[in-house]
Write an enzyme that holds these catalytic residues in place. Structure first.
Site, PDB file in Angstrom:
ATOM      1  N   GLY A 265       0.854  -1.346   0.043  1.00 28.46           N
ATOM      2  CA  GLY A 265       0.151   0.009  -0.234  1.00 28.46           C
ATOM      3  C   GLY A 265       0.657   1.410   0.021  1.00 28.46           C
ATOM      4  O   GLY A 265       0.726   2.223  -0.658  1.00 28.46           O
ATOM      5  N   GLU A 268       6.574   4.155   5.051  1.00 27.53           N
ATOM      6  CA  GLU A 268       6.814   5.297   5.994  1.00 27.53           C
ATOM      7  C   GLU A 268       8.210   5.949   6.058  1.00 27.53           C
ATOM      8  O   GLU A 268       8.622   6.310   6.992  1.00 27.53           O
ATOM      9  CB  GLU A 268       6.572   4.703   7.360  1.00 27.53           C
ATOM     10  CG  GLU A 268       7.439   3.594   7.855  1.00 27.53           C
ATOM     11  CD  GLU A 268       6.990   2.338   7.759  1.00 27.53           C
ATOM     12  OE1 GLU A 268       6.267   2.006   7.033  1.00 27.53           O
ATOM     13  OE2 GLU A 268       7.543   1.538   8.526  1.00 27.53           O
ATOM     14  N   ASN A 269       8.912   5.745   4.660  1.00 26.29           N
ATOM     15  CA  ASN A 269      10.224   6.307   4.835  1.00 26.29           C
ATOM     16  C   ASN A 269      10.365   7.619   5.375  1.00 26.29           C
ATOM     17  O   ASN A 269       9.601   8.366   5.180  1.00 26.29           O
ATOM     18  CB  ASN A 269      10.769   6.347   3.561  1.00 26.29           C
ATOM     19  CG  ASN A 269      10.298   5.299   2.511  1.00 26.29           C
ATOM     20  OD1 ASN A 269      10.914   4.274   2.602  1.00 26.29           O
ATOM     21  ND2 ASN A 269       9.704   5.246   1.503  1.00 26.29           N
ATOM     22  N   GLU A 302       0.812   5.552   7.597  1.00 24.30           N
ATOM     23  CA  GLU A 302       2.147   5.862   7.328  1.00 24.30           C
ATOM     24  C   GLU A 302       2.707   7.050   8.204  1.00 24.30           C
ATOM     25  O   GLU A 302       3.762   7.007   8.679  1.00 24.30           O
ATOM     26  CB  GLU A 302       2.330   6.248   5.831  1.00 24.30           C
ATOM     27  CG  GLU A 302       1.754   5.194   4.920  1.00 24.30           C
ATOM     28  CD  GLU A 302       2.373   3.631   5.249  1.00 24.30           C
ATOM     29  OE1 GLU A 302       3.570   3.655   5.704  1.00 24.30           O
ATOM     30  OE2 GLU A 302       1.514   2.672   5.132  1.00 24.30           O
ATOM     31  N   GLU A 324       4.066  -2.428  13.504  1.00 21.83           N
ATOM     32  CA  GLU A 324       2.846  -2.699  12.567  1.00 21.83           C
ATOM     33  C   GLU A 324       1.463  -2.940  13.313  1.00 21.83           C
ATOM     34  O   GLU A 324       0.551  -2.056  13.175  1.00 21.83           O
ATOM     35  CB  GLU A 324       3.172  -3.672  11.577  1.00 21.83           C
ATOM     36  CG  GLU A 324       4.150  -3.335  10.646  1.00 21.83           C
ATOM     37  CD  GLU A 324       4.022  -2.228   9.766  1.00 21.83           C
ATOM     38  OE1 GLU A 324       2.895  -1.517   9.774  1.00 21.83           O
ATOM     39  OE2 GLU A 324       5.159  -1.754   9.226  1.00 21.83           O
TER      40      GLU A 324
HETATM   41  N1  0A1 Z   1       5.828  -0.670   6.471  1.00 22.27           N
HETATM   42  C1  0A1 Z   1       4.928  -0.362   5.501  1.00 22.27           C
HETATM   43  C2  0A1 Z   1       4.430  -1.968   4.702  1.00 22.27           C
HETATM   44  C3  0A1 Z   1       5.555  -2.302   3.771  1.00 22.27           C
HETATM   45  C4  0A1 Z   1       6.382  -3.325   3.600  1.00 22.27           C
HETATM   46  C5  0A1 Z   1       7.050  -3.920   2.791  1.00 22.27           C
HETATM   47  C6  0A1 Z   1       7.075  -3.257   1.695  1.00 22.27           C
HETATM   48  O1  0A1 Z   1       7.701  -3.624   0.528  1.00 22.27           O
HETATM   49  C7  0A1 Z   1       8.214  -4.790   0.571  1.00 22.27           C
HETATM   50  C8  0A1 Z   1       6.341  -1.983   1.515  1.00 22.27           C
HETATM   51  C9  0A1 Z   1       5.655  -1.550   2.512  1.00 22.27           C
HETATM   52  C10 0A1 Z   1       3.521  -0.281   6.066  1.00 22.27           C
HETATM   53  O2  0A1 Z   1       3.292  -0.950   7.284  1.00 22.27           O
HETATM   54  O3  0A1 Z   1       2.748   0.619   5.389  1.00 22.27           O
HETATM   55 ZN    ZN Z   2       2.989  -0.109   8.819  1.00 21.98          ZN
END
Ligand code: 0A1
Ligand code: ZN
Length: 878
Positions: A265, A268-269, A302, A324
């Site tokens: 989706g 969160e960089n 995010e 998460e």
């Molecule tokens: N941390 C993001 C989710 C996410 C995980 C892996 C990704 O690429 C492999 C991309 C996004 C979230 O929780 O929104």
């Molecule tokens: Zn997340």
């Protein structure tokens, strides 16, 4: 090829070397991007063993140069293999320079640096950074970053990275550069870079301490009119996190970028969130109410990660739910506060009980904190996210909001800038509340859905209500023995005479009319005293724990709760349970070839719902919605897709015949042509109207057909258009389906996100020709296996939502999915490993289907597999 090996939580070791600062320089080119890195490294103070080599992760990199403190290394001083760069001897503290070449244009896995529609972008979580440069790619290595991006000025006018831009300028040969500095130490999974021909929408936010933050959403030019809702959602989320958790944004700039090719989706960089365009772009004419709400939730999710994830991050990937589960709980609370809280809970729980329960009962079941994995990308699951959120919700409820908030304050202040564990989080909750949470910790380590058998009786002579609760968690693949969990059960006792919640007293303690009791043993008896009239118990109110609860309710009891329960969630649930009892009978009738008879009590209950004055129309729309085929399947010992489909269709049509005028009146009363807004009142009206229409269309009522066509043609907003198009497409009449699909497909051919909806609507048709249609659509110019949204819209939707056709008894549905998995395994392993899920659930079906599904899994297993697909297939066939 040797089989990929799992890694284990108990093998965790501190990193040997820390990176205190990271300097990166990217010279962008589609086929040969140069990445120059300078890492400021030092031996970890707690790892002082002799001669610790420096081992860096790196994959798909062409190493051009490596130097330590300016001295280029010779051949004998290091070694490189497909996954690591090892330098045998290094000082305590030093600078490491490397230069590598990578090829973004051939990166179809969409991990690391890749190209999407001519735009460079990155995805580093979980382990994508190692495809960019050699680095200790683990979340407990946190560094400040300084990043220079160089690119062609004409085709890549915008060059973005984390933090603040500090320098920019022109270079020879039509190139330019921007340097970004991120002052907050972060793990490399939060690194991001974007370069492309983008335009921005800008706004501002003043934080609670009065700092001015610039907000930017970067999109392709043609999408500039689709950013309003995301921007408004962002500002609401920023304010909510200040008001609710006391969390303030910390940089001067916050950016969101929309990209078309994205595995998940959004991400969160730090300071530069990258979004799947489907998770950020909305317009009344192109996005449904559900999409508007999804965008609001994901933007908030995010943004909330800036504290729950970024400022305080995870020590290792086993702790993934630390960020998460907590962040999902935060975004769910935000959406509940912004929209209709009961509807948000109903939606979340009905999804959870269908999809997470199925995961927990299948071959890939795992705890909220897994203790081993082969491929971490496979663990971005409903268990980590949604069950993790349910566990945090239970903590909130156990402690009460005030203590919980003290716990989060302590967590954020004590661990700011650190990479920590689930024990650290729960430890804060224990510290502020003094509650013993040791038994509660098993929610993190034990997989599977606890099942509670409840029984009760009323003792007239003593005016007592006796409730017995027995818990059991079924065995899951790696865990055969299960411990009893600490399960909070919120309940009320609803008096059958008064219809009111009765005052409850337990062991001499007054609990009030709505209270929580704690099940800790395998079996416990609760005796409520002073209960003046016979009650019907309303159990697990608000879904107070992620469990399956059985109680031998009679249909009268359920009809009673449906009318009288003071808990909106349980009122809805009583309706679902009542419908399930009727559906069970009809499923049995279908299997036994007996004539189906509709339960009049369900008809009466629906009549009451349709005619009584209900304040919350959004909840009413949910109450009128029958359990989905997937949810019904979850309740059956052996899934009979055809019987489920027939029974559900029969209930729907019977209700439509019996209550035609009532449905027609509801439709008429909720028609409106006010200008579209994604606000709760309008959303509720549209939901109610479209549920009514779907009943009427199930019997292809002539007047309803005309109304549906009018609604489609009025083209007022995508919610109504999509509802109408779906009903026309799913009807038995091709004279309704074909012209509407054609008109819609031509009108929206230019809009990729709308075409995704067009694909999904067609492949959920119940008609048996759908497989041929699907194959045909896979050749459509708008379809591409390389774009995850297209794969999900066409293949994912078919396999997960078109149950009768995916499970066709000739096995062709299975074969098609396996063919796609085999192709995707080479192109995009992460998506391949996700899309395969329905095949892994073979244990739930009859023997013929089991054999067909297993044969397809075997066919996949015979391929040369990515670790992602390997792990899933091995578990499914174990
Ligand atoms: N941390 C993001 C989710 C996410 C995980 C892996 C990704 O690429 C492999 C991309 C996004 C979230 O929780 O929104
Ligand atoms: Zn997340």
């Amino acid at each position: 090829m040797s089989a990929p090996q799992p890694i284990h939580l108990h093998d965790y070791q501190l990193p040997a070397y820390r990176v205190t600062h990271t300097e990166l320089k990217f010279d962008l080119s589609p086929s040969a991007t140069r990445v120059v890195a300078r890492l400021h490294l030092e031996r970890h103070s707690e790892r002082q063993e002799d001669n610790l080599p420096l081992v860096l992760n790196g994959e798909h990199l062409k190493l051009l140069r490596v130097a330590i403190d300016g001295q280029e290394l010779g051949a004998g001083e290091y070694s490189v293999d497909a996954e690591t760069l090892t330098i045998f001897e290094v000082p305590q503290r030093f600078l490491l320079d490397t230069e590598v070449e990578i090829a973004p244009e051939s990166n179809t896995a969409l991990e690391g640096l890749y190209l999407s529609n001519g735009m460079f972008c990155t995805q580093c979580e979980a382990e994508g950074f190692r495809r960019i440069t050699y680095y200790p790619d683990r979340p407990d290595v946190m560094a400040t970053f300084s990043t220079t991006v160089i690119g062609d000025a004409a085709s890549l006018p915008v060059l973005l990275s984390n933090g603040n831009p500090v320098e920019r300028g022109e270079l020879p040969n039509g190139r330019h550069f921007v340097t970004w500095e991120d002052p907050f130490p972060k793990p490399c999974y939060l690194f991001a870079l974007v370069a492309g021909d983008l335009e921005k929408v800008e706004d501002r936010f003043t934080t609670m301490s009065g700092r001015d933050v610039t907000l930017q959403i970067w999109v392709e030019k043609e999408n500039l009119d689709k950013t309003d809702h995301a921007m408004a959602s962002l500002k609401r989320a920023m304010k909510w996190d200040e008001d609710t958790y006391g969390r303030e944004y910390d940089l001067d700039l916050f950016m969101i970028v929309a990209v078309n090719d994205f595995n998940m989706g959004a991400m969160e960089n730090k300071g530069l969130n990258i979004f799947n365009s489907a998770a950020v772009l909305t317009h009344p004419l192109t996005a449904t109410d559900a999409a508007f709400q999804r965008v609001e939730g994901i933007v908030a999710h995010e943004y909330f990660h800036n504290w729950s994830g970024n400022r305080v991050t995870c020590r290792d990937w086993f702790q993934l739910s630390l960020k998460e589960g907590f962040t999902v709980f935060r975004d769910q609370s935000f959406s509940a506060d912004t929209n209709s809280a009961p509807v948000k809970r109903i939606e979340d729980v009905s999804f959870f009980r269908t999809a997470q329960f199925a995961e927990d009962a299948g071959p890939t079941a795992h705890p909220v904190r897994p203790d081993h994995y082969i491929e971490i990308s496979n663990f971005y699951t409903l268990t980590i996210y949604e069950k993790g959120a349910e566990v945090v919700r239970m903590l909130r409820n156990l402690l009460g909001w005030e203590a919980f908030r003290k716990g989060t304050d302590l967590y954020f202040s004590r661990f700011d800038g650190q990479a920590v564990t689930i024990e650290d989080f729960v430890g804060c909750m224990h510290e502020v509340s003094g509650q013993d949470l040791s038994q509660f910790m098993s929610w993190y380590s034990q997989a599977g859905t606890p099942e509670i058998d409840a029984n009760g009786h009323y003792d007239y002579a003593k005016s007592e209500y006796h409730l017995t609760l027995r818990q059991r968690t079924p065995a899951t693949p790696d865990q055969h023995e299960k411990l009893p969990l600490h399960i909070p059960i919120r309940l009320g006792l609803v008096g059958t005479k008064s219809g009111d919640d009765l005052e409850m007293t337990l062991d001499g303690e007054t609990l009030g009319k709505d209270a929580v009791i704690h099940l800790r043993e395998e079996e416990q008896n609760f005796v409520f005293t002073g209960i003046a009239e016979a009650p019907v118990p309303s159990l697990l109110r608000g879904f107070s724990a992620p469990v399956k609860l059985r109680f031998p309710y009679g249909r009268e009891d359920l009809a009673f709760l449906l009318q009288h329960d003071s808990d909106g969630f349980n009122r809805w649930d009583a309706g679902q349970r009542l419908a399930m009892l009727a559906l069970d009978d009809l499923i049995a009738a279908h299997r036994n070839g007996v004539e189906k008879v509709m339960d009049v009590r369900v008809v009466d209950a629906f009549r009451t719902l349709l005619t009584a004055k209900v304040d919350d129309k959004a909840v009413l729309a949910e109450m009128l919605t029958l359990p989905s085929e997937a949810y019904i399947a979850e309740q059956q010992p052996v899934v009979d897709v055809d019987a489920i489909h027939a029974a559900r269709t029969f209930v729907k049509q019977s209700l439509a015949v019996a209550l035609r005028d009532e449905f027609m009146a509801v439709y008429g009363d909720h028609q409106s042509d006010v200008s579209y807004a994604p606000e709760p009142g309008q959303i509720a009206d549209r939901a109610l109207k479209n549920v009514a229409l779907s009943y009427l269309m199930s019997i292809e009522d002539e007047e309803a057909v005309a109304l549906t066509q009018q609604q489609f043609e009025a083209d007022h907003n995508m919610t109504d258009v999509r509802a109408a198009l779906t009903l026309l497409t799913h009807s038995s009449r091709s004279d309704l389906a074909d012209p509407a699909l054609k008109a819609f497909g031509e009108k929206w051919a230019h809009d990729s996100l709308v075409m995704d909806q067009w694909f999904s609507i067609q492949v959920t048709r119940p008609q048996p020709d759908v497989l041929e249609r699907l194959k045909f659509l896979m050749q459509h110019p708008a379809f591409s296996l390389k774009n995850p949204n297209k794969v999900r819209a066409l293949i994912g939707t078919f396999a997960s939502q078109n149950r009768v056709n995916f499970h066709r008894i000739d096995g062709e549905g299975y074969q098609l999915l396996a063919d796609v998995v085999i192709e995707l395994n080479k192109l995009n392993p992460e998506i391949a490993a996700r899309i395969i899920t329905p095949l892994t659930r073979w244990q739930r079906f009859d023997e013929t289907r089991q054999a067909l599904m297993k044969a397809e899994l075997e066919r996949i297993r015979a391929e040369e597999l990515s670790p992602n697909v390997y792990e899933v297939v091995e578990k499914a066939l174990a």
